[in-house]
Design a protein around this motif. Sequence first.
Motif, PDB file in Angstrom:
ATOM      1  N   ALA A  94      18.212  -7.433  -3.420  1.00 49.72           N
ATOM      2  CA  ALA A  94      18.275  -6.133  -4.089  1.00 49.72           C
ATOM      3  C   ALA A  94      17.068  -5.935  -4.995  1.00 49.72           C
ATOM      4  CB  ALA A  94      19.567  -6.030  -4.892  1.00 49.72           C
ATOM      5  N   GLU A  95      16.698  -6.963  -5.721  1.00 47.03           N
ATOM      6  CA  GLU A  95      15.533  -6.879  -6.611  1.00 47.03           C
ATOM      7  C   GLU A  95      14.252  -6.691  -5.806  1.00 47.03           C
ATOM      8  OE1 GLU A  95      13.568  -9.807  -9.883  1.00 47.03           O
ATOM      9  OE2 GLU A  95      15.761  -9.730  -9.786  1.00 47.03           O
ATOM     10  N   ASN A  96      14.190  -7.347  -4.659  1.00 52.08           N
ATOM     11  CA  ASN A  96      13.025  -7.223  -3.790  1.00 52.08           C
ATOM     12  C   ASN A  96      12.890  -5.789  -3.270  1.00 52.08           C
ATOM     13  OD1 ASN A  96      10.791  -8.271  -2.594  1.00 52.08           O
ATOM     14  ND2 ASN A  96      11.866  -9.302  -0.922  1.00 52.08           N
ATOM     15  N   LYS A  97      14.016  -5.165  -2.895  1.00 48.37           N
ATOM     16  CA  LYS A  97      13.977  -3.773  -2.428  1.00 48.37           C
ATOM     17  C   LYS A  97      13.513  -2.833  -3.537  1.00 48.37           C
ATOM     18  CE  LYS A  97      17.475  -4.189   1.147  1.00 48.37           C
ATOM     19  NZ  LYS A  97      18.830  -3.807   1.574  1.00 48.37           N
ATOM     20  N   ASP A  99      11.564  -3.618  -6.067  1.00 45.42           N
ATOM     21  CA  ASP A  99      10.137  -3.862  -6.276  1.00 45.42           C
ATOM     22  C   ASP A  99       9.294  -3.206  -5.188  1.00 45.42           C
ATOM     23  OD1 ASP A  99      10.731  -5.297  -8.535  1.00 45.42           O
ATOM     24  OD2 ASP A  99      10.540  -7.275  -7.575  1.00 45.42           O
ATOM     25  N   GLU A 100       9.761  -3.256  -3.934  1.00 44.35           N
ATOM     26  CA  GLU A 100       9.012  -2.632  -2.852  1.00 44.35           C
ATOM     27  C   GLU A 100       8.957  -1.109  -3.026  1.00 44.35           C
ATOM     28  OE1 GLU A 100      10.560  -3.859   0.920  1.00 44.35           O
ATOM     29  OE2 GLU A 100      10.002  -5.953   0.610  1.00 44.35           O
ATOM     30  N   ALA A 101      10.080  -0.515  -3.437  1.00 50.68           N
ATOM     31  CA  ALA A 101      10.095   0.942  -3.663  1.00 50.68           C
ATOM     32  C   ALA A 101       9.149   1.314  -4.801  1.00 50.68           C
ATOM     33  CB  ALA A 101      11.515   1.404  -3.980  1.00 50.68           C
ATOM     34  N   LEU A 102       9.150   0.534  -5.869  1.00 50.56           N
ATOM     35  CA  LEU A 102       8.260   0.793  -6.991  1.00 50.56           C
ATOM     36  C   LEU A 102       6.796   0.655  -6.561  1.00 50.56           C
ATOM     37  CD1 LEU A 102       8.058   1.395 -10.024  1.00 50.56           C
ATOM     38  CD2 LEU A 102       8.152  -1.069 -10.418  1.00 50.56           C
ATOM     39  N   LEU A 103       6.506  -0.346  -5.757  1.00 55.40           N
ATOM     40  CA  LEU A 103       5.142  -0.542  -5.264  1.00 55.40           C
ATOM     41  C   LEU A 103       4.691   0.635  -4.391  1.00 55.40           C
ATOM     42  CD1 LEU A 103       2.677  -2.404  -5.064  1.00 55.40           C
ATOM     43  CD2 LEU A 103       3.759  -3.466  -3.080  1.00 55.40           C
ATOM     44  N   LYS A 104       5.581   1.125  -3.526  1.00 58.04           N
ATOM     45  CA  LYS A 104       5.234   2.288  -2.694  1.00 58.04           C
ATOM     46  C   LYS A 104       4.955   3.518  -3.562  1.00 58.04           C
ATOM     47  CE  LYS A 104       7.622   0.840   1.465  1.00 58.04           C
ATOM     48  NZ  LYS A 104       8.723   1.093   2.403  1.00 58.04           N
ATOM     49  N   ASP A 105       5.758   3.714  -4.611  1.00 57.11           N
ATOM     50  CA  ASP A 105       5.522   4.835  -5.528  1.00 57.11           C
ATOM     51  C   ASP A 105       4.158   4.708  -6.206  1.00 57.11           C
ATOM     52  OD1 ASP A 105       7.965   5.917  -4.881  1.00 57.11           O
ATOM     53  OD2 ASP A 105       8.979   5.164  -6.687  1.00 57.11           O
ATOM     54  N   TRP A 106       3.826   3.504  -6.651  1.00 56.19           N
ATOM     55  CA  TRP A 106       2.534   3.288  -7.305  1.00 56.19           C
ATOM     56  C   TRP A 106       1.380   3.541  -6.340  1.00 56.19           C
ATOM     57  CZ3 TRP A 106       3.565  -1.949 -10.244  1.00 56.19           C
ATOM     58  CH2 TRP A 106       4.348  -1.694 -11.362  1.00 56.19           C
ATOM     59  N   GLU A 107       1.531   3.057  -5.088  1.00 51.20           N
ATOM     60  CA  GLU A 107       0.474   3.272  -4.102  1.00 51.20           C
ATOM     61  C   GLU A 107       0.285   4.760  -3.817  1.00 51.20           C
ATOM     62  OE1 GLU A 107       1.813   0.858  -0.853  1.00 51.20           O
ATOM     63  OE2 GLU A 107       0.729  -0.912  -1.562  1.00 51.20           O
ATOM     64  N   ALA A 108       1.385   5.501  -3.695  1.00 53.19           N
ATOM     65  CA  ALA A 108       1.287   6.944  -3.453  1.00 53.19           C
ATOM     66  C   ALA A 108       0.616   7.638  -4.637  1.00 53.19           C
ATOM     67  CB  ALA A 108       2.681   7.531  -3.208  1.00 53.19           C
ATOM     68  N   ASP A 109       0.970   7.238  -5.854  1.00 55.16           N
ATOM     69  CA  ASP A 109       0.355   7.814  -7.045  1.00 55.16           C
ATOM     70  C   ASP A 109      -1.130   7.498  -7.090  1.00 55.16           C
ATOM     71  OD1 ASP A 109       0.490   9.230  -9.552  1.00 55.16           O
ATOM     72  OD2 ASP A 109       0.292   7.251 -10.538  1.00 55.16           O
ATOM     73  N   LEU A 110      -1.492   6.275  -6.736  1.00 54.20           N
ATOM     74  CA  LEU A 110      -2.898   5.877  -6.722  1.00 54.20           C
ATOM     75  C   LEU A 110      -3.686   6.692  -5.689  1.00 54.20           C
ATOM     76  CD1 LEU A 110      -5.091   3.970  -7.784  1.00 54.20           C
ATOM     77  CD2 LEU A 110      -4.414   2.363  -6.007  1.00 54.20           C
ATOM     78  N   ARG A 111      -3.115   6.864  -4.488  1.00 54.14           N
ATOM     79  CA  ARG A 111      -3.801   7.671  -3.468  1.00 54.14           C
ATOM     80  C   ARG A 111      -3.982   9.111  -3.950  1.00 54.14           C
ATOM     81  NH1 ARG A 111      -0.962   4.393   0.206  1.00 54.14           N
ATOM     82  NH2 ARG A 111       0.851   5.778   0.182  1.00 54.14           N
ATOM     83  N   ARG A 112      -2.966   9.674  -4.583  1.00 51.17           N
ATOM     84  CA  ARG A 112      -3.048  11.048  -5.100  1.00 51.17           C
ATOM     85  C   ARG A 112      -4.148  11.162  -6.141  1.00 51.17           C
ATOM     86  NH1 ARG A 112      -1.488  13.368  -9.494  1.00 51.17           N
ATOM     87  NH2 ARG A 112      -0.229  11.617 -10.192  1.00 51.17           N
ATOM     88  N   ARG A 113      -4.221  10.187  -7.043  1.00 50.93           N
ATOM     89  CA  ARG A 113      -5.249  10.222  -8.088  1.00 50.93           C
ATOM     90  C   ARG A 113      -6.651  10.058  -7.509  1.00 50.93           C
ATOM     91  NH1 ARG A 113      -3.133   7.462 -13.581  1.00 50.93           N
ATOM     92  NH2 ARG A 113      -1.054   8.414 -13.604  1.00 50.93           N
ATOM     93  N   GLU A 114      -6.779   9.170  -6.485  1.00 53.77           N
ATOM     94  CA  GLU A 114      -8.080   8.977  -5.843  1.00 53.77           C
ATOM     95  C   GLU A 114      -8.546  10.266  -5.162  1.00 53.77           C
ATOM     96  OE1 GLU A 114      -7.473   5.619  -3.272  1.00 53.77           O
ATOM     97  OE2 GLU A 114      -8.037   4.185  -4.824  1.00 53.77           O
TER      98      GLU A 114
END
Length: 129
Positions: A94-97, A99-114
């Motif tokens: 559950a914790e791994n899921k 963390d993966e969702a949080l990582l995907k959100d961060w990656e999407a935010d990073l792509r948007r900012r770039e």
Amino acid sequence: MFRLLMYLIPLALTIYAFIDCLNTPEDEAKHLPKIAWVFIILLFWIVGPIAWLAAGKQRTPPVGGRTPSEWHRNHRMEYVAPDDNPEFLNSLRAENKKDEALLKDWEADLRRREEELKRREAGEEPKGD
């Protein structure tokens, strides 16, 4: 040499009977509770171990050929290692899921900012969010 044997033989017999009593499951101790046998073996140095070996334990093989180590292994109440505990493993999944969702959100935010940064550098107007 003979005097030494007079002390070593009863000592070895007591140690053997004590260890045998401790390794015997409670339901195989006859006539008295196991703790009483432990005290008898330790307090009555020569007679206690002989009484234990003669009358304190069932000498017939137990049902199913059970050994003390198997009995303790099958009746363990707590887990030895965390990776043996199914609840712990489920909490890790559950914790791994999360963390993966949080990582995907961060990656999407990073792509948007770039993309926004690239548009600013190119002189375009930023899109309204």
